[in-house]
Design an enzyme around this catalytic site. Structure first.
Site, PDB file in Angstrom:
ATOM      1  N   ASP A 243       0.849  -1.183   0.000  1.00 27.45           N
ATOM      2  CA  ASP A 243       0.000   0.000   0.000  1.00 27.45           C
ATOM      3  C   ASP A 243       0.893   1.244   0.000  1.00 27.45           C
ATOM      4  O   ASP A 243       1.946   1.239  -0.631  1.00 27.45           O
ATOM      5  CB  ASP A 243      -0.945  -0.031   1.210  1.00 27.45           C
ATOM      6  CG  ASP A 243      -2.288   0.624   0.932  1.00 27.45           C
ATOM      7  OD1 ASP A 243      -2.323   1.866   0.876  1.00 27.45           O
ATOM      8  OD2 ASP A 243      -3.295  -0.094   0.767  1.00 27.45           O
ATOM      9  N   HIS A 292      -3.465   5.872   3.739  1.00 26.96           N
ATOM     10  CA  HIS A 292      -4.210   4.673   3.373  1.00 26.96           C
ATOM     11  C   HIS A 292      -3.511   3.403   3.837  1.00 26.96           C
ATOM     12  O   HIS A 292      -4.148   2.479   4.374  1.00 26.96           O
ATOM     13  CB  HIS A 292      -4.419   4.648   1.858  1.00 26.96           C
ATOM     14  CG  HIS A 292      -5.418   3.644   1.394  1.00 26.96           C
ATOM     15  ND1 HIS A 292      -5.059   2.387   0.955  1.00 26.96           N
ATOM     16  CD2 HIS A 292      -6.764   3.697   1.287  1.00 26.96           C
ATOM     17  CE1 HIS A 292      -6.138   1.719   0.593  1.00 26.96           C
ATOM     18  NE2 HIS A 292      -7.192   2.485   0.792  1.00 26.96           N
ATOM     19  N   SER A 463     -11.461  -1.217  -0.043  1.00 27.65           N
ATOM     20  CA  SER A 463     -10.155  -1.254   0.621  1.00 27.65           C
ATOM     21  C   SER A 463     -10.249  -1.942   1.971  1.00 27.65           C
ATOM     22  O   SER A 463      -9.516  -2.894   2.261  1.00 27.65           O
ATOM     23  CB  SER A 463      -9.619   0.173   0.798  1.00 27.65           C
ATOM     24  OG  SER A 463      -9.288   0.761  -0.425  1.00 27.65           O
TER      25      SER A 463
END
Length: 520
Positions: A243, A292, A463
């Site tokens: 990520d 994120h 996600s």
């Protein structure tokens, strides 16, 4: 990405969802002279983007290999002029199941790469108006069967099309204009939280306090996660998260990773994303500059301790965070490089069982696909997000690499009876599992760790569904440490809500962690 510089033409060659564009780092490398001397009319990027859009609307994907040489050449010289070329030994088709298992430094593979580079060099030397040969800007990957080289000649592409040594070729860095997805120029494929991951004031009705003081997200009971903890907490299983990295300012994923009921495990951070031009790049480090990656790592493995932060699904699992991209869409050349290298890094590690990818791109990329197969062929269980958009653009189907058979596609749905995807989630026939991650009345999302602070944040979209599924897989594998990837996946599938039926949009439906960890 590990490469060897290639300075000789012949002889032995060592084989070595929120969009933040990196195009300012990867500028076109074709001179005006080369433009004007070409006898072929350049297809403008606006027209190329319309072709891509039409393909997405009609087939759900865009494949560079299905396009004309003229279109690929036009895209190439309007980006950084670097061509990614997948190769194979002459007369020996390299099947997907062998990607990464056959030595790329074998004499036959070296010969194939040398033949490709030699052909491009010969054409370049005839056409170049400068002393710089295109093979002075070529690199051969050490682990994956592809090379990258500067190409400005349409003739070179036409020759590549006829070579048995070539599996594919496509522009390294061409970026589709995402604003074309609808009339709103600000509408983007994105994570529901994008790069925002600030601590929040969360209602007490959206979590439960569990010993010794951690917060369990509201959806854990609905997914059977809280109930599964009496049987498994993920101990002994290592999950790799590819990520945007891990925040050094979040103590729960650093100094406090081993604390409370989550002691005796390890956390590591790596960075495979590079910044700069193709011919001069540097690693940008493992630290999350988006938010994120920290959120996804928290969903998987945040500790169960006394500080009052959100607890992860597999709170005793080991964690490896790899910063492979700067944001959730790896659409730039540098981001594709970073994701591919991250997959190789995790693929090589025998301790890694599960790879979680809550990232993606709108359409396929062969280099990253090679890296997916590299990791998959080494027994890794790879979960990938089906896609998350603004509400204006979620007509788009499942995105890459969740479209690949080597990955397990996951999307998110709302709580309640029946199946209703979350407001920003994608769905489609490639989806394998769903995760409840959005409240019907309030649209509240699950808890996770913020970039900093002991106060949790929330995160949504496919996600968080993907990270949750990865954590559940860790619970199942920890309960059955001798199992193979296929056995773990089979157990997860057989205990889902819809099994043995498979829905055309939601696969086998909601996972049930409590049922999946029970011994038959």
């Amino acid at each position: 990405m590990k490469y060897s510089k290639n300075n000789q033409i012949f002889g032995l060659i060592f084989i070595a969802l929120f969009v933040v564009s990196c195009s300012t780092e990867e500028q076109p490398a074709v001179s005006q002279v080369e433009f004007t001397e070409s006898n072929t009319e350049v297809i403008p990027s606006s027209e190329i983007d319309q072709i891509i859009l039409k393909s997405l609307q009609e087939s759900g994907d865009f494949i560079w290999g299905n396009q004309s040489d003229e279109l690929i050449w036009s895209a190439l010289i309007q980006s950084d002029s670097i061509l990614s070329i997948g190769y194979q030994a002459s007369g020996k088709e390299l099947v997907n199941a062998r990607i990464g298992l056959e030595a790329v430094d074998s004499p036959e593979m070296k010969e194939a790469a040398g033949k490709i580079i030699g052909m491009i060099s010969e054409i370049s030397s005839k056409q170049s108006t400068s002393n710089l040969r295109e093979t002075d800007e070529s690199e051969i990957h050490e682990d994956l069967p592809y090379l990258e080289i500067k190409v400005s000649s349409l003739e070179a592409l036409q020759n590549l099309r006829e070579m048995s040594e070539v599996r594919y070729f496509e522009p390294r860095s061409y970026e589709f204009d995402y604003s074309l997805l609808n009339d709103n120029q600000y509408a983007r494929i994105s994570s529901d939280s994008g790069c925002e991951n600030e601590p929040q004031a969360i209602s007490g009705s959206d979590f439960s306090i569990i010993t010794p003081g951690a917060k369990a997200s509201w959806n854990y009971d609905q997914m059977g996660i809280s109930q599964a903890w009496s049987q498994s907490t993920g101990a002994g299983i290592t999950v790799g998260v590819i990520d945007t990295g891990l925040s050094p300012d979040q103590p729960s994923l650093n100094a406090w990773f081993n604390s409370g009921q989550s002691s005796g495990r390890t956390v590591q951070s790596f960075g495979t994303y590079k910044t700069g031009y193709w011919w001069w790049k540097k690693y940008d480090g493992p630290n999350d500059q988006c938010g994120h990656g920290t959120a996804m790592a928290g969903v998987v493995a945040s500790p169960r301790n006394t500080v009052g932060n959100a607890v992860g699904v597999a709170y005793n699992s080991n964690l490896i965070s790899v910063r492979g991209t700067s944001d959730v869409i790896f659409n730039s050349g540098n981001e594709k490089d970073g994701v591919a290298e991250a997959l190789v890094l995790l693929g090589k590690r025998s301790d890694v069982k599960i790879i979680s990818m809550s990232i993606g791109d709108l359409f396929s990329n062969s280099k990253v696909a090679d890296a997916i197969r590299y990791a998959h062929n080494r027994g890794k269980l790879i979960f990938a997000a089906a896609g998350t958009s603004t509400t204006f653009t979620n007509w788009v189907g499942v995105i890459f690499p969740a479209t690949m058979s080597e990955t397990v596609a996951v999307t998110g749905v709302k709580e309640g009876n029946g199946y209703q995807r979350c407001d920003t989630c994608h769905s489609g026939s490639q989806v394998e599992f769903t995760v409840v991650m959005e409240r019907s009345a309030s649209n509240t999302k699950p808890l996770t760790t913020a970039l900093y602070s002991n106060d949790p944040s929330t995160v949504g979209g496919s996600s968080v569904a993907t990270a949750t599924a990865s954590g559940i897989a860790a619970l199942v594998w920890a309960k059955n440490p001798s199992w193979s990837r296929d056995q773990v996946l089979s157990k997860m599938r057989s205990t889902t809500d819809l099994y043995p039926a498979k829905n055309g949009e939601y696969g086998y439906g909601n996972l049930n962690a409590a049922a999946a960890v029970l011994i038959n």
